[in-house]
Design a protein around this motif. Structure first.
Motif, PDB file in Angstrom:
ATOM      1  N   ASP A   1      43.509  49.527  50.469  1.00  0.00           N
ATOM      2  CA  ASP A   1      42.611  50.010  49.421  1.00  0.00           C
ATOM      3  C   ASP A   1      42.061  51.394  49.769  1.00  0.00           C
ATOM      4  OD1 ASP A   1      43.044  47.609  48.213  1.00  0.00           O
ATOM      5  OD2 ASP A   1      41.096  46.732  48.669  1.00  0.00           O
TER       6      ASP A   1
ATOM      7  N   TYR B   1      33.545  43.399  48.258  1.00  0.00           N
ATOM      8  CA  TYR B   1      34.667  44.294  48.579  1.00  0.00           C
ATOM      9  C   TYR B   1      34.182  45.581  49.224  1.00  0.00           C
ATOM     10  CZ  TYR B   1      37.980  41.418  46.057  1.00  0.00           C
ATOM     11  OH  TYR B   1      38.789  40.391  45.666  1.00  0.00           O
ATOM     12  N   TYR B   2      33.057  46.102  48.698  1.00  0.00           N
ATOM     13  CA  TYR B   2      32.540  47.366  49.227  1.00  0.00           C
ATOM     14  C   TYR B   2      31.284  47.055  49.986  1.00  0.00           C
ATOM     15  CZ  TYR B   2      35.828  48.678  45.706  1.00  0.00           C
ATOM     16  OH  TYR B   2      36.966  48.762  44.959  1.00  0.00           O
TER      17      TYR B   2
ATOM     18  N   VAL C   1      30.508  39.589  45.485  1.00  0.00           N
ATOM     19  CA  VAL C   1      31.508  39.058  44.572  1.00  0.00           C
ATOM     20  C   VAL C   1      31.537  37.529  44.692  1.00  0.00           C
ATOM     21  CG1 VAL C   1      33.975  39.012  44.106  1.00  0.00           C
ATOM     22  CG2 VAL C   1      32.866  41.162  44.628  1.00  0.00           C
TER      23      VAL C   1
ATOM     24  N   SER D   1      35.219  32.273  33.946  1.00  0.00           N
ATOM     25  CA  SER D   1      35.530  33.449  33.143  1.00  0.00           C
ATOM     26  C   SER D   1      36.189  34.540  33.990  1.00  0.00           C
ATOM     27  CB  SER D   1      34.250  33.995  32.520  1.00  0.00           C
ATOM     28  OG  SER D   1      33.335  34.265  33.555  1.00  0.00           O
ATOM     29  N   THR D   2      36.825  35.482  33.316  1.00  0.00           N
ATOM     30  CA  THR D   2      37.524  36.525  34.054  1.00  0.00           C
ATOM     31  C   THR D   2      36.554  37.387  34.863  1.00  0.00           C
ATOM     32  OG1 THR D   2      38.748  38.553  33.771  1.00  0.00           O
ATOM     33  CG2 THR D   2      37.625  37.763  31.850  1.00  0.00           C
ATOM     34  N   GLY D   3      36.920  37.704  36.060  1.00  0.00           N
ATOM     35  CA  GLY D   3      36.062  38.525  36.918  1.00  0.00           C
ATOM     36  C   GLY D   3      34.997  37.746  37.656  1.00  0.00           C
ATOM     37  N   CYS D   4      35.035  36.405  37.588  1.00  0.00           N
ATOM     38  CA  CYS D   4      33.964  35.631  38.209  1.00  0.00           C
ATOM     39  C   CYS D   4      34.208  35.416  39.706  1.00  0.00           C
ATOM     40  CB  CYS D   4      33.772  34.293  37.497  1.00  0.00           C
ATOM     41  SG  CYS D   4      35.136  33.166  37.759  1.00  0.00           S
ATOM     42  N   GLY D   5      35.396  35.772  40.199  1.00  0.00           N
ATOM     43  CA  GLY D   5      35.609  35.707  41.645  1.00  0.00           C
ATOM     44  C   GLY D   5      36.613  34.663  42.093  1.00  0.00           C
ATOM     45  N   LYS D   6      37.428  34.157  41.170  1.00  0.00           N
ATOM     46  CA  LYS D   6      38.380  33.095  41.543  1.00  0.00           C
ATOM     47  C   LYS D   6      39.414  33.612  42.540  1.00  0.00           C
ATOM     48  CE  LYS D   6      39.658  32.568  37.204  1.00  0.00           C
ATOM     49  NZ  LYS D   6      38.805  33.557  36.540  1.00  0.00           N
ATOM     50  N   THR D   7      40.032  34.766  42.202  1.00  0.00           N
ATOM     51  CA  THR D   7      41.034  35.339  43.100  1.00  0.00           C
ATOM     52  C   THR D   7      40.402  35.672  44.448  1.00  0.00           C
ATOM     53  OG1 THR D   7      42.236  36.243  41.228  1.00  0.00           O
ATOM     54  CG2 THR D   7      42.696  37.211  43.368  1.00  0.00           C
ATOM     55  N   SER D   8      39.215  36.263  44.401  1.00  0.00           N
ATOM     56  CA  SER D   8      38.537  36.620  45.647  1.00  0.00           C
ATOM     57  C   SER D   8      38.341  35.382  46.513  1.00  0.00           C
ATOM     58  CB  SER D   8      37.183  37.256  45.350  1.00  0.00           C
ATOM     59  OG  SER D   8      37.315  38.247  44.367  1.00  0.00           O
TER      60      SER D   8
ATOM     61  N   TYR E   1      41.439  38.750  52.863  1.00  0.00           N
ATOM     62  CA  TYR E   1      40.170  39.412  53.168  1.00  0.00           C
ATOM     63  C   TYR E   1      39.360  38.446  54.025  1.00  0.00           C
ATOM     64  CZ  TYR E   1      41.052  42.819  49.421  1.00  0.00           C
ATOM     65  OH  TYR E   1      41.570  43.802  48.639  1.00  0.00           O
TER      66      TYR E   1
ATOM     67  N   GLN F   1      48.282  36.503  41.749  1.00  0.00           N
ATOM     68  CA  GLN F   1      48.134  36.690  40.316  1.00  0.00           C
ATOM     69  C   GLN F   1      49.105  37.759  39.820  1.00  0.00           C
ATOM     70  OE1 GLN F   1      44.084  37.518  39.271  1.00  0.00           O
ATOM     71  NE2 GLN F   1      44.347  36.704  37.215  1.00  0.00           N
TER      72      GLN F   1
ATOM     73  N   GLN G   1      43.329  29.547  33.495  1.00  0.00           N
ATOM     74  CA  GLN G   1      42.460  29.892  32.366  1.00  0.00           C
ATOM     75  C   GLN G   1      42.347  28.678  31.436  1.00  0.00           C
ATOM     76  OE1 GLN G   1      40.921  32.715  32.251  1.00  0.00           O
ATOM     77  NE2 GLN G   1      42.090  33.932  33.743  1.00  0.00           N
TER      78      GLN G   1
HETATM   79  N1  CTP Z   1      36.870  43.341  42.574  1.00  0.00           N
HETATM   80  C1  CTP Z   1      36.690  44.480  43.318  1.00  0.00           C
HETATM   81  N2  CTP Z   1      37.710  44.985  44.110  1.00  0.00           N
HETATM   82  C2  CTP Z   1      38.916  44.342  44.174  1.00  0.00           C
HETATM   83  C3  CTP Z   1      39.110  43.185  43.411  1.00  0.00           C
HETATM   84  C4  CTP Z   1      38.071  42.707  42.613  1.00  0.00           C
HETATM   85  O1  CTP Z   1      35.610  45.046  43.272  1.00  0.00           O
HETATM   86  N3  CTP Z   1      39.889  44.856  44.962  1.00  0.00           N
HETATM   87  C5  CTP Z   1      35.749  42.791  41.774  1.00  0.00           C
HETATM   88  C6  CTP Z   1      36.078  42.689  40.304  1.00  0.00           C
HETATM   89  O2  CTP Z   1      35.622  43.808  39.637  1.00  0.00           O
HETATM   90  C7  CTP Z   1      35.348  41.462  39.856  1.00  0.00           C
HETATM   91  C8  CTP Z   1      35.092  40.665  41.108  1.00  0.00           C
HETATM   92  O3  CTP Z   1      35.489  41.479  42.198  1.00  0.00           O
HETATM   93  O4  CTP Z   1      34.103  41.812  39.318  1.00  0.00           O
HETATM   94  C9  CTP Z   1      35.855  39.356  41.135  1.00  0.00           C
HETATM   95  O5  CTP Z   1      37.242  39.633  41.001  1.00  0.00           O
HETATM   96  P1  CTP Z   1      38.357  38.490  41.013  1.00  0.00           P
HETATM   97  O6  CTP Z   1      38.047  37.560  42.105  1.00  0.00           O
HETATM   98  O7  CTP Z   1      39.659  39.154  41.019  1.00  0.00           O
HETATM   99  O8  CTP Z   1      38.085  37.789  39.594  1.00  0.00           O
HETATM  100  P2  CTP Z   1      38.915  36.606  38.950  1.00  0.00           P
HETATM  101  O9  CTP Z   1      37.953  35.482  38.737  1.00  0.00           O
HETATM  102  O10 CTP Z   1      40.120  36.315  39.712  1.00  0.00           O
HETATM  103  O11 CTP Z   1      39.276  37.222  37.531  1.00  0.00           O
HETATM  104  P3  CTP Z   1      40.580  36.955  36.637  1.00  0.00           P
HETATM  105  O12 CTP Z   1      40.393  35.648  35.978  1.00  0.00           O
HETATM  106  O13 CTP Z   1      40.531  38.051  35.631  1.00  0.00           O
HETATM  107  O14 CTP Z   1      41.750  37.015  37.516  1.00  0.00           O
END
Ligand code: CTP
Ligand code: MG
Length: 576
Positions: free
Chosen positions: A105, A342-343, A350, A369-376, A385, A416, A528
């Motif tokens: 990154d 992340y930062y 997150v 919902s999207t962006g809620c942190g599932k992938t994280s 990470y 994803q 989803q």
């Molecule tokens: N994020 C970030 N830097 C990254 C990846 C994600 O700052 N490299 C932030 C995104 O902006 C988001 C939050 O981390 O606000 C959560 O991201 P993510 O876990 O990817 O959300 P998901 O729940 O997986 O969303 P989606 O359903 O759209 O995949």
């Protein structure tokens, strides 16, 4: 810069022999004018033909020795420089392979490509130049000065006037050019990043009809680079004419004063011609030195940029791995108060205080919902990470205490945004397990509901995939990615929205096959659609980085507001 010494060591022979051979050439260069003066002074003046032939033959011999030295020097110079650069390139590449997601990154991909190619080429050019000029330029300078003073000290004083003046001029030019080359390199980075992004995303650009915008963006970056390059070279073009002017004026001065001495009988004609050559050589060697200086300014900037990559601390390592040989055996997952951002500097979390347990063999659904942190959240499990606070445990052992190799081997993850690589379908699937037999391969494909469409291709498993898997549909690609992950026979399988492009009927068949073929594997499924996780043993409902509900479908439907909201919104859609 010291760290580059180790790249010189294996090629020490080239680095020593190359410059030494160049010295042979220099000796010849310095002797030739002297022989010439002998021919004129002794041979021609006294009409001594045999003397002329003798010296002439010596000159021919010297010329051949010079050529041998020149060829050898250039050969070892090139060999040393090319091998040096290849080794540096290899190490930078290996380092980048070890980068964590967070490291990647930080540098952009374009910048990494520039560093791997252009910057290392700059270093190679400098090494090559240095090997050829390092001893040659100073050797020629000193040799010519000695010969000139030895021949006619009074006339040689001209050098004391011209030399410093010229050195000053060169110094000024290089000083102005230095920072300009620095800027040029940065602009080049920018152009490369632009190219990289535009090329990898050319389909998106076309579908959004953003071609014009991208073209403009690119030409702006390209024009910037052009300006910066012109700016740098504008200074550089001064170099040659200034040198030539200095040379001509000096020769004129030498002929003027030397001519007078010849007329007065204080100097021989042959000495005058040799003297002119020595003066030219002195100026030439000064020019060579300035070229090396200039190239080194560019190369040092490049070397620094390469060093940044080489010295980047990888923030995900095996340092804390207490159990280097431990493998994931059961597939239990536990999060204890995990928080993550992340930062690291004052950005919002997150993930906040995530705690849950998944027992071996369970299906865990994650919805939100999207962006809620599932992938994280799931990225913490194979340590893509690291958590900032709290602990992530697999089989009751902190993930940091596994070696990355064993941990990631035990965790199969379909990202994803997953990609396939150029090569056949079979080659791609074998990423999961290099030694998989055909039966195992097709069993995995069957479980991922990929077998039917693979067999429908004329070449079947030998179908060539384009880069990134461009020639299969979105849903087909997802199923190939699942099959690839299944072949790892992971104890934990994570599917991050990996069936989003697959129709619901096929998706439910994939789920069914999981319940038979992956009975003991813990399955974490992000989705989803509620239908994708409805049968899960445990569903985690997430909202803004927190778990706001946990339980089975019916329980959540009764108790969890966020879950009800998602459920009814999707039911409404289906009903209408
Ligand atoms: N994020 C970030 N830097 C990254 C990846 C994600 O700052 N490299 C932030 C995104 O902006 C988001 C939050 O981390 O606000 C959560 O991201 P993510 O876990 O990817 O959300 P998901 O729940 O997986 O969303 P989606 O359903 O759209 O995949
Ligand atoms: Mg996601």
């Amino acid at each position: 810069m010291k760290q580059y010494l180790k790249y010189i060591k294996p090629y020490l022979v080239s680095f020593v022999v190359g410059p030494l051979l160049m010295i042979v050439e220099v000796l010849g260069e310095v002797l030739m004018p002297y022989f010439m003066s002998l021919i004129i002074n002794e041979g021609v003046a006294n009409r001594n033909v045999s003397y002329i032939v003798g010296i002439g033959l010596t000159m021919v011999l010297t010329a051949f020795i010079m050529m041998a030295g020149g060829i050898g020097g250039a050969y070892f110079g090139a060999k040393g420089a090319i091998s040096f650069a290849a080794d540096v390139r290899r190490d930078v590449f290996l380092k980048i392979q070890k980068f964590s997601f967070a490291n990647i990154d930080k540098f952009s991909t374009g910048s990494l490509v520039t560093r791997l190619t252009n910057d290392i080429t700059q270093m190679q050019n400098l090494v090559n130049m240095a090997l050829r000029m390092m001893l040659r330029a100073p050797g020629m300078l000193i040799g010519a000065i000695i010969m000139a003073f030895g021949m006619n000290p009074r006339l040689a004083l001209v050098i004391l006037v011209v030399g410093p003046l010229l050195a000053l001029a060169i110094f000024c030019i290089v000083r102005v050019a230095f920072p300009r080359f620095d800027i040029m390199q940065k602009k080049l980075d920018f152009v490369n990043s632009g190219i990289q992004e535009a090329l990898t995303n050319v389909r998106v650009i076309k579908s959004f009809v953003r071609g014009n915008y991208e073209e403009e963006k690119f030409s702006r970056a390209n024009d910037d680079l052009k300006e910066a390059s012109l700016n740098a070279f504008r200074v550089m073009i001064l170099m040659m004419p200034v040198m030539t002017l200095a040379m001509n004026l000096t020769v004129l001065a030498v002929v003027w004063f030397g001519g007078k001495q010849v007329i007065a009988g204080e100097m021989l004609v042959g000495d005058l011609t040799a003297f002119i050559t020595y003066i030219t050589q002195i100026l030439m060697s000064l020019m060579m030195l300035s070229m090396v200086l200039l190239q080194s300014s560019r190369a040092i900037a490049s070397a620094r940029r390469v060093q940044e990559v080489l010295n980047e601390t990888i923030d995900l390592t095996d340092d804390q791995a207490r159990y280097k040989n431990l493998e994931v055996r059961r597939g239990k997952i536990e999060f204890k108060n995990v928080s993550f951002r992340y930062y690291k500097d004052n950005h919002e979390k997150v993930l906040e205080n995530i705690s849950f347990v998944a027992n071996p063999g369970e299906i865990v659904g994650i919805i939100g919902s999207t962006g809620c942190g599932k992938t994280s959240l799931v990225q913490m499990i194979p340590r893509l990470y690291d958590a900032d606070e709290g602990e992530v445990l697999v089989d009751d052992v902190n993930v940091r205490e596994y070696s990355l190799y064993h941990l990631r081997n035990g965790v199969g993850m379909v990202l994803q945004k997953n990609v396939l690589f150029s090569g056949t379908i079979e080659e791609n699937l074998l990423w999961g397990d290099e030694k998989a037999s055909e039966d195992v391969l097709s069993a995995a494909a069957r479980a991922a509901q990929a077998e039917d469409f693979i067999n429908s291709f004329i070449d079947g498993y030998d179908t060539e995939l384009g880069q990134g898997g461009v020639n299969v549909s979105g849903g087909q690609k997802q199923r190939l990615c699942i099959a690839r992950a299944l072949l790892k026979k992971p104890k934990i399988l994570i599917l991050d929205d990996s069936t989003s492009a697959v129709d619901t009927a096929t998706e439910s068949r994939i789920r069914e096959s999981f319940s038979t073929s992956l009975k003991d594997t813990t399955k974490v499924i992000i989705a989803q659609r509620i239908t994708s996780v409805m049968d899960a043993d445990r569903i985690l409902v997430m909202d803004e980085g927190k778990i706001v509900g946990e339980g089975k479908h019916m329980e959540l439907l009764k108790s969890c507001e966020a879950y009800q909201e998602i459920y009814y919104s999707q039911m409404d859609k289906e009903a209408s």
